[in-house]
Structures are given as C-alpha cells and as structure tokens.
Write an enzyme that holds these catalytic residues in place. Structure first.
Site, PDB file in Angstrom:
ATOM      1  N   SER A 185      29.792 -31.243  27.421  1.00  0.00           N
ATOM      2  CA  SER A 185      30.438 -30.089  28.241  1.00  0.00           C
ATOM      3  C   SER A 185      30.460 -30.002  29.402  1.00  0.00           C
ATOM      4  O   SER A 185      31.330 -28.920  30.202  1.00  0.00           O
ATOM      5  CB  SER A 185      32.070 -29.688  27.391  1.00  0.00           C
ATOM      6  OG  SER A 185      32.143 -30.373  26.368  1.00  0.00           O
ATOM      7  N   SER A 192      34.555 -31.084  28.033  1.00  0.00           N
ATOM      8  CA  SER A 192      35.388 -29.739  27.947  1.00  0.00           C
ATOM      9  C   SER A 192      35.694 -28.812  28.953  1.00  0.00           C
ATOM     10  O   SER A 192      36.728 -27.840  28.659  1.00  0.00           O
ATOM     11  CB  SER A 192      35.206 -29.367  26.067  1.00  0.00           C
ATOM     12  OG  SER A 192      34.581 -28.527  26.308  1.00  0.00           O
ATOM     13  N   LYS A 248      34.747 -20.003  30.728  1.00  0.00           N
ATOM     14  CA  LYS A 248      35.517 -20.368  29.455  1.00  0.00           C
ATOM     15  C   LYS A 248      36.531 -19.752  29.032  1.00  0.00           C
ATOM     16  O   LYS A 248      36.078 -19.185  27.978  1.00  0.00           O
ATOM     17  CB  LYS A 248      34.330 -21.267  29.779  1.00  0.00           C
ATOM     18  CG  LYS A 248      35.383 -22.593  28.424  1.00  0.00           C
ATOM     19  CD  LYS A 248      33.851 -24.089  27.955  1.00  0.00           C
ATOM     20  CE  LYS A 248      34.738 -24.827  27.155  1.00  0.00           C
ATOM     21  NZ  LYS A 248      33.912 -26.194  26.487  1.00  0.00           N
TER      22      LYS A 248
HETATM   23  N1  GLN Z   1      33.319 -34.843  24.956  1.00  0.00           N
HETATM   24  C1  GLN Z   1      32.285 -34.066  23.773  1.00  0.00           C
HETATM   25  C2  GLN Z   1      32.778 -34.087  22.935  1.00  0.00           C
HETATM   26  O1  GLN Z   1      34.725 -34.111  22.491  1.00  0.00           O
HETATM   27  C3  GLN Z   1      31.522 -32.952  24.266  1.00  0.00           C
HETATM   28  C4  GLN Z   1      32.090 -31.798  23.811  1.00  0.00           C
HETATM   29  C5  GLN Z   1      31.198 -30.817  24.396  1.00  0.00           C
HETATM   30  O2  GLN Z   1      30.007 -30.817  24.857  1.00  0.00           O
HETATM   31  N2  GLN Z   1      31.922 -29.537  23.465  1.00  0.00           N
HETATM   32  O3  GLN Z   1      33.113 -33.781  21.890  1.00  0.00           O
END
Ligand code: GLN
Length: 492
Positions: free
Chosen positions: A182, A158, A78
């Site tokens: 995410s 994400s 990532k």
């Molecule tokens: N979707 C959540 C956010 O937008 C979690 C994102 C994540 O876990 N990095 O904050």
C-alpha cells in the site's frame, strides 16, 4: 520565485530555515491547493485551523533560529494514524466520530520535528484494497490521466490519498502504511517515491491495525531525498510497540549520492509474469542497464517460492484482520446500529452496517482459515510457507545486496475496472507482498511513462535494516531515470 508548492520537501526545509518563506505562507498555499482539489477526493478531514496554529508555532521557533528537521513542513497524514482530538476514520463507516485521545508514535515524531498537519488523507477501508475504491468516503482520483482521455483512474491503494496528494503537490509529503504494497503500489501508479521500511523500523503504536505482523508505516514523497528526510523522522524505537526494534536510525539522506559501484543487484526471474505489459518488462530491463552503467554487478537470481506469496498473504492478512477487527462492536466508540433487540443483535447490526463489502470478505476469509479444523490446513501451513519465503530471501542476500523488480504489474487503471473481480484486484500486489511477508524494506521509484503517458515504478528490496543501501540504489535509479513529468492540473 518558484511557487511554494513546486519546492521539494528538502528545498522547502532550506527555504524555511533561511526565512525566505514562512511556515504560515507555505501552509496557506497548500491549504488552498487542497481546497481547490476536491475533485481528487484525496482528503477526508482538512485540519486548516490546526495547520495554521502549528505553522505559527513553527514560525516562532524558526524566528529564534530553533526548530526541528521538518520545521514548518506541511504534511498529509493517512487517516489510519490516530491523531489526538482529530477524527480518525481508517476510511470506514464503523469509525464514525472516533476522535482518539492519543497521538500515534509516528505522527508524534513528525510533530516533534516541527512538521505541520494539513489533514487526514483518504484511503481504502482499513487499508484493505489496491485502488482506494473500498473507502467509505469514495475513491481517490489519480492526478494522472491517460493522454487525451478523461477517464478517472485509480491512484492505487490503500494509501491512495497520500499518493494522489503528493503527486498533485497538495502537500510537501505524506505518511502512508504498507501491509502488502500500500505504499509502493500507489507510489508506482502516481510517479511518487514510496518507502516501506523494515518491519519494526517504525512504531505501529496508534496506527489502526490491519494485519499486525505485516503492517509498516513509511513515507510517500516527491523524490528519494524527501523520502529519506521523512523516514528519518518517522522511524525509531518505541517502548509502546514491542515489535519496534531498538536500533539507531541512520541519516538516510547521507546515503544519497554515495557510489553504488560494486553493489550486486539481484534480478529474480520469477517476477517476469505471463501477460505482464511489455512496457513494464522493458522498463525493468532499462532499470537493470541503468544500474549496470552505474557500476553495479547484475546477478540473475531465482526466488521460486514467489508464486506462493499472494496465496500466503491472503491467508495471513485476513486471519490477523479478522482478529484485529473484532474490537469494532459499536459499544465503546464508532458506529452503533439504531435497531437492535439485544446485545448480540446490536453487535451484529453495527458490524453489518459499519463494515464495507471488502472488509466483510476479509473477516469471513480470516475467520474461516482460523477456525477449528481449517487452522492447520490453511493458517499454519501459510505460516510455514511464509518462513520459507523469508529463508529464500536470506539465501538470495548472500549473493546480492539489493533486488530490482517492477513495482506493480500494471499502470494506473480506471476506477471500476477491477472492482467486479477481487482476485484481479489482489493480483496487483504480486510484486509487493513478498517484502511484507519477509519483513524486508522495499521502495518504489518513478522510472518512466507508458505509451499512454502513465507513470511506472521500479522496486528495490534490501536486507532487513539496510535501508541505507536501498536509498543509495534508489538515488542511483532516480538519477538515471531523470523523471520530471508531472500531471496537468486539470482539477484546479
Ligand atoms: N492491497 C493489499 C490488500 O488489499 C495490500 C494493502 C496494504 O498494503 N495495506 O490487502
């Protein structure tokens, strides 16, 4: 022989050790698959030369009968993990041209064990998002499509690049991070296995920070065994991260297949949402009966504070983000605006140009909830509720060993479908944010397909540092689900 890309990480590891395949062959195979999959947009930077060099070094070690636990295994990383000398963008324009002079601890651990880096994977900007649509590099497309329908779907976010490339067999496994879901939400949307370990299990050093008290690294892999192998390498104490915990890392793979008889599985009634698709509810019931058939005891539990988890998360996470992102000012690295009159307008213009809308929204919310006058009403109160959520889980774990819930309230949705309404997007994290707030380990395992042929996952949550029990439960779920479906390779 089966194609190299059909082998799980575990099987590839064994084939490499037995010299049935070379690391160079495996790497070339995955590089060509990645190159052919440009329509999925899963990769920001392909590191083909580096991958071939690493594979060559792996083959030299394997030839001598040496090599680590992941020797020669081609992985995707990532783009939130700093990689020495390799562009690291966090999916943001503001990190243009940023090539770290150091390597994150998690990726160092993987290279120590012999893994090969194929490239840096696409993601929501600064890991803020649930659909990969906030990436400066454009959305990732889910390898899965609705039956008979070509609408491009999100792989979730994400860690969308990680999930899509694992689901599309573009790498043997991938790293990911989870601040509010995410790892688990994209795993659920792509029929992959995602594990967010306990806060402190993996070092955060060298991972671009989003919300430091919530961020955790973990793997996205094809199955439970592969996730266990990945986590074993990624995890461990690191003196460079004061929140990483000094505890031995168990052999998670050894937990797989151990009996789950007598394990108490908690089913929290608050995770039954109004308006949730009936298929998700049905799959959850199915999961409960699978665990029961495997000899587990099912215990109904109540976690009444669940309804506060999303509001608390969307105060705490933006607050920490607004502070962490203050460092991007166009001075030392990354994007700097061309037009400015003085130092202040240089900061302002660089940030205005460098950050996307979602990141700006988080910075605004975070700055607001931390400002004098509002700090007590929002931030401090959210911290108090967060502690109560933790206490509520602690009490639940006196009665149960694991908690079983759906991973996400929907299957993969169409790109563009939820972008107009941020709250709709935030609601996709409703089942996952609780584990981040409480620091608990959580995992998503593919469990079935909906009527449109899209994958759905089930989530298991465990006690802090009890990933072993979680892996036992995941394996039992996986065995019962017998999930073997794969997306058609329409992109190749
Ligand atoms: N979707 C959540 C956010 O937008 C979690 C994102 C994540 O876990 N990095 O904050």
């Amino acid at each position: 022989m089966t194609d190299i890309s059909d082998l799980t990480l575990a099987k590839l590891r064994d084939a490499l050790k037995e010299k049935k395949i070379s690391a160079a062959e495996a790497t070339d195979d995955y590089l060509s698959r990645l190159e052919a999959a440009s329509e999925l947009n899963a990769v920001i930077t392909l590191t083909a030369d580096k991958a071939r060099d690493m594979a060559k070094a792996s083959d030299a070690r394997l030839a001598k009968g040496e090599g680590g636990a992941l020797e020669g295994a081609p992985l995707g990383i990532k783009d939130l993990f700093c990689t020495k000398g390799v562009l690291t963008t966090a999916g943001s324009h503001i990190l243009d041209g940023f090539t770290p002079r150091y390597e994150s601890t998690v990726t160092s651990n993987l290279w120590r064990d012999g893994a090969v880096m194929l490239g840096k994977l696409n993601m929501d900007e600064f890991a803020m998002g649930s659909s990969n649509e906030t990436s400066f590099y454009g959305p990732v497309v889910n390898p899965w499509r609705r039956e008979g329908d070509k609408t491009p779907l999100t792989p979730g976010g994400s860690s969308g690049g990680s999930a899509a490339s694992v689901a599309g067999h573009l790498c043997a496994a991938a790293t990911a991070t989870d601040t509010g879901g995410s790892i688990r939400q994209p795993a659920s949307l792509t029929a992959t296995v995602g594990v967010k370990p306990t806060y402190g299990r993996c070092s955060r050093w060298g991972i671009v920070a989003f919300a430091s008290s919530l961020d955790q690294a973990g793997p996205i892999a094809r199955d439970t065994r592969d996730a266990a192998i990945m986590l074993k390498s990624m995890a461990g104490h690191d003196p460079k991260d004061s929140t990483s915990i000094d505890r031995p890392v168990p052999d998670y793979e050894a937990a797989l297949g151990q009996s789950v008889k007598g394990l108490r599985i908690g089913v929290p009634k608050e995770y039954r949402l109004d308006g949730m698709p009936a298929e998700i509810e049905m799959l959850w019931r199915q999961g409960i009966s699978w665990m029961k058939d495997a000899g587990c005891e099912i215990v109904d539990i109540s976690l009444p504070l669940t309804k506060y988890a999303l509001p608390v998360y969307y105060i705490v996470a933006p607050a920490e983000a607004s502070s962490n992102l203050a460092r991007y000012d166009g001075v030392k690295f990354g994007h700097r605006a061309k037009d400015f009159d003085d130092i202040t307008s240089m900061y302002e213009n660089s940030r205005a140009e460098g950050f996307g809308d979602e990141v700006k929204r988080r910075i605004l919310i975070g700055t607001y909830v931390l400002s004098a006058g509002y700090y007590d009403a929002y931030y401090l109160r959210a911290q108090k509720v967060r502690k109560k959520i933790f206490d509520e889980f602690t009490r639940a774990y006196e009665k149960v060993d694991l908690i079983l819930t759906p991973s996400a309230p929907s299957a993969a949705f169409g790109l563009g479908e939820k972008t107009a309404d941020p709250v709709q997007m935030y609601l996709n994290d409703v089942f996952t944010v609780t584990a981040n707030l409480a620091g608990l380990p959580g995992a998503s395992v593919p469990a079935g397909l909906d009527a449109q042929g899209l994958p759905l996952g089930l989530q298991l949550l465990a006690r802090p540092f009890d990933e072993e029990t979680m892996f036992k439960g995941m394996y039992a779920l996986e065995q019962a689900a017998g999930f073997t479906a794969r997306p058609d390779e329409w992109w190749a």
